[in-house]
Design a protein around this motif. Structure first.
Motif, PDB file in Angstrom:
ATOM      1  N   MET B 204       0.622  -1.186  -0.358  1.00  0.00           N
ATOM      2  CA  MET B 204       0.190  -0.316   0.128  1.00  0.00           C
ATOM      3  C   MET B 204       0.853   1.419  -0.446  1.00  0.00           C
ATOM      4  O   MET B 204       0.279   1.976  -0.900  1.00  0.00           O
ATOM      5  CB  MET B 204      -0.878  -0.243   1.001  1.00  0.00           C
ATOM      6  CG  MET B 204      -1.954   1.309   1.410  1.00  0.00           C
ATOM      7  SD  MET B 204      -2.959   0.274   2.559  1.00  0.00           S
ATOM      8  CE  MET B 204      -2.091   1.181   3.870  1.00  0.00           C
ATOM      9  N   ASP B 215      -7.148   9.178  -4.126  1.00  0.00           N
ATOM     10  CA  ASP B 215      -7.315   7.914  -4.715  1.00  0.00           C
ATOM     11  C   ASP B 215      -6.606   6.518  -3.633  1.00  0.00           C
ATOM     12  O   ASP B 215      -7.326   5.528  -3.217  1.00  0.00           O
ATOM     13  CB  ASP B 215      -6.693   7.652  -6.300  1.00  0.00           C
ATOM     14  CG  ASP B 215      -6.994   8.187  -6.726  1.00  0.00           C
ATOM     15  OD1 ASP B 215      -8.325   8.588  -6.666  1.00  0.00           O
ATOM     16  OD2 ASP B 215      -6.564   8.759  -8.266  1.00  0.00           O
ATOM     17  N   TYR B 216      -5.438   7.916  -2.777  1.00  0.00           N
ATOM     18  CA  TYR B 216      -4.996   6.381  -1.668  1.00  0.00           C
ATOM     19  C   TYR B 216      -5.618   6.320  -0.444  1.00  0.00           C
ATOM     20  O   TYR B 216      -6.008   4.901  -0.156  1.00  0.00           O
ATOM     21  CB  TYR B 216      -3.175   6.993  -0.823  1.00  0.00           C
ATOM     22  CG  TYR B 216      -3.052   6.371  -0.498  1.00  0.00           C
ATOM     23  CD1 TYR B 216      -2.632   5.497  -0.124  1.00  0.00           C
ATOM     24  CD2 TYR B 216      -3.666   6.563   1.294  1.00  0.00           C
ATOM     25  CE1 TYR B 216      -1.917   4.055   0.738  1.00  0.00           C
ATOM     26  CE2 TYR B 216      -2.334   5.805   2.457  1.00  0.00           C
ATOM     27  CZ  TYR B 216      -2.065   4.609   2.222  1.00  0.00           C
ATOM     28  OH  TYR B 216      -1.663   4.093   3.750  1.00  0.00           O
ATOM     29  N   LEU B 219      -8.268   3.541  -1.235  1.00  0.00           N
ATOM     30  CA  LEU B 219      -7.072   2.373  -1.312  1.00  0.00           C
ATOM     31  C   LEU B 219      -6.844   2.192  -0.010  1.00  0.00           C
ATOM     32  O   LEU B 219      -7.266   0.401   0.205  1.00  0.00           O
ATOM     33  CB  LEU B 219      -6.007   2.396  -2.164  1.00  0.00           C
ATOM     34  CG  LEU B 219      -4.796   0.767  -1.826  1.00  0.00           C
ATOM     35  CD1 LEU B 219      -5.405  -0.337  -2.880  1.00  0.00           C
ATOM     36  CD2 LEU B 219      -3.551   1.538  -1.990  1.00  0.00           C
TER      37      LEU B 219
END
Lengths: 249, 249, 249
Positions: B204, B215-216, B219
């Protein structure tokens, strides 16, 4: 009405959000994330100029409490992280005692951290079978490099205020009893410069983390042109010509 | 059969790849890159939990040997770099003596570096008329900033273990005789946390280097939800509730 | 003819651009930005190998002077920043005394900064109602992390040479009287390595700041293959085989 674990107060132009759950080491209840998100939005659109996040008593916060509804929990945590990251107005974290899990990364996302010399900072996730959250895995490599990130996140090492200073993660580390004095000094410093400059730079610098240098230079050009025409830019120029301290509103 | 310059051994849950070419200062023969790439893939898909890369004798490695077929050589070097960077399982470099050229960046791409106080680290490329390779020009600015990168890469300055520590490039620097003790300490630390957490975070965090914060955070949300349901996440929660140390499998 | 505030001189293979406006603390007139941009382009396409930017007398520069035509001014500042960032040939900033505003970020964009122990560095923008420019808001987080960037940019804190060293922003800090000696040492070091290596690495490393690791590794592969076939790469290999110092042209 504000959920009582997040106590809001306002003094002059500063909003204080105090995590108030001391018997549970200021861990955050599932409801707290949404409350804080609302408070962040209220601050961003309100008239106050500074936001201080701190913990009640001797600890900042030990992060998220367990929840049976992990989908809701993570949605709320993620939502608060996105909101905090999107603020253009400045945020200060006052850190003392335990700062654990999501609370570490919440503080790292603030613009300035003042910590006491009794701070104990742990990215605890790997010891709980979880992964680093609240954006910490994105932010830490950009703050301290990938090698230090590995040590903090993969090993879940506990670090103290001295190491936080060495890593460049905190604005200042002071004696526990001096933490409010130091906060006042910082706010005095911030009040002495242009508030428009602070907010515009904060926005621009974060945008720059996700842009090419060339695109950033075009953005910078546009933001600077607006700054020149802002009352603060005009006062900045006038005070410079008149060889006096600027008096920003 | 493994090409003998890269000696593989396994002890408990640790794979050791030892660069074994001491009469040539553990420089890497053209064939070694492909062998190491295969070994990395075998490790990633195998049952062992940790990979240690080290050199035989008193030096880590002096990097790539000259080759007449530079196209093949660079293809193999690049392929190994991509493979090492793609691993989700942790990799530790044990560094002693000379670490030169591509070997420096191979070590920097590992998650943890333990070095001895007799380490001599040189990004030698500019002194050979070459450019920094094995991803070093991408990684160094993200580890030590652009200014330090210039000093290391453009000037090909030699630095010692003290400077490696100051730059935050190594996990620990120890006496030459203590390097295996320190490795055991690190592996003990790694064994005490969730292995799933380590691998998921590693993946990650590297992805985050190439994503926007927003966006992270999406995720992260997804990875955390899976971590909650993983046996390690369940054990993490149980052990917390039962106020005992977790017993991750 | 060169506008006299930017004095150009050439000595051996080094171009010197000296900001020469000492009675105004070497602040930059609106015309100076375009002149410097032209000079940068001339250097990039010319035969000299190194560019040194310095200030006349006791100060480096106090940045941009006020202008009534801010659109033109910012266009010229932005254009110079893009040009400086695009150079493949190395640039050194020699810094002494005051370095303020856009001048700070101009220096940070150079590959090496040598500063005197009498340097006073201020990202003054917030005290003028403006925002950090000349790419500083993009570059600083990549040099010193976001937390230090906030301190420098949002608070407009003044820092001295000791702090510049601690932040890793300067190559070396020396006594004021030793600054030219140190410059000569640096140029001697740079002359000892391959000039092709320096320029190719500089280009590649900057490109890498805006690429994924995988794309970068492909770029690196191609650049290295060309370096092997460049006269410097051939001399590097020959000198290594013949166990002698390389003699790069």
């Amino acid at each position: 009405m504000i959920y009582m674990a997040i106590v809001k107060s306002i003094k002059e132009n500063v909003v204080y959000l105090t995590i108030t759950n001391p018997e549970k080491l200021n861990s955050l209840e599932p409801e707290d994330w949404g409350v804080m998100t609302s408070q962040l939005k209220e601050y961003e659109s309100g008239n106050e100029r500074f936001l201080v996040i701190r913990g009640d008593g001797d600890n900042f916060s030990t992060g998220a409490q367990l929840s049976t509804d992990t989908v809701s929990l993570m949605s709320d945590v993620t939502n608060m992280a996105k909101t905090l990251w999107s603020l253009n107005k400045p945020v200060i974290a006052l850190v003392d005692g335990l700062i654990v899990g999501a609370a570490t990364n919440l503080a790292l996302m603030c613009d300035f951290i003042i910590c006491s010399n009794e701070t104990k900072f742990i990215e605890i996730f790997a010891k709980r079978g979880l992964v680093i959250d609240f954006g910490g895995g994105w932010l830490l490599p950009r703050l301290v490099g990938l090698k230090n990130t590995n040590r903090l996140a993969l090993l879940a090492d506990s670090i103290d205020s001295k190491q936080l200073v060495e890593l460049g993660l905190v604005y200042k580390s002071v004696e526990k009893s001096d933490i409010d004095v130091e906060l006042n000094n910082l706010i005095k410093e911030l009040n002495a410069v242009s508030y428009n400059s602070i907010c515009q730079m904060k926005k621009m610098i974060r945008a720059g983390l996700e842009m090419s240098m060339d695109d950033y230079l075009d953005l910078e050009n546009n933001v600077q042109l607006k700054a020149f025409e802002h009352p603060d830019g005009i006062e900045g120029a006038m005070s410079f010509l008149e060889k006096r301290k600027p008096d920003f509103k």
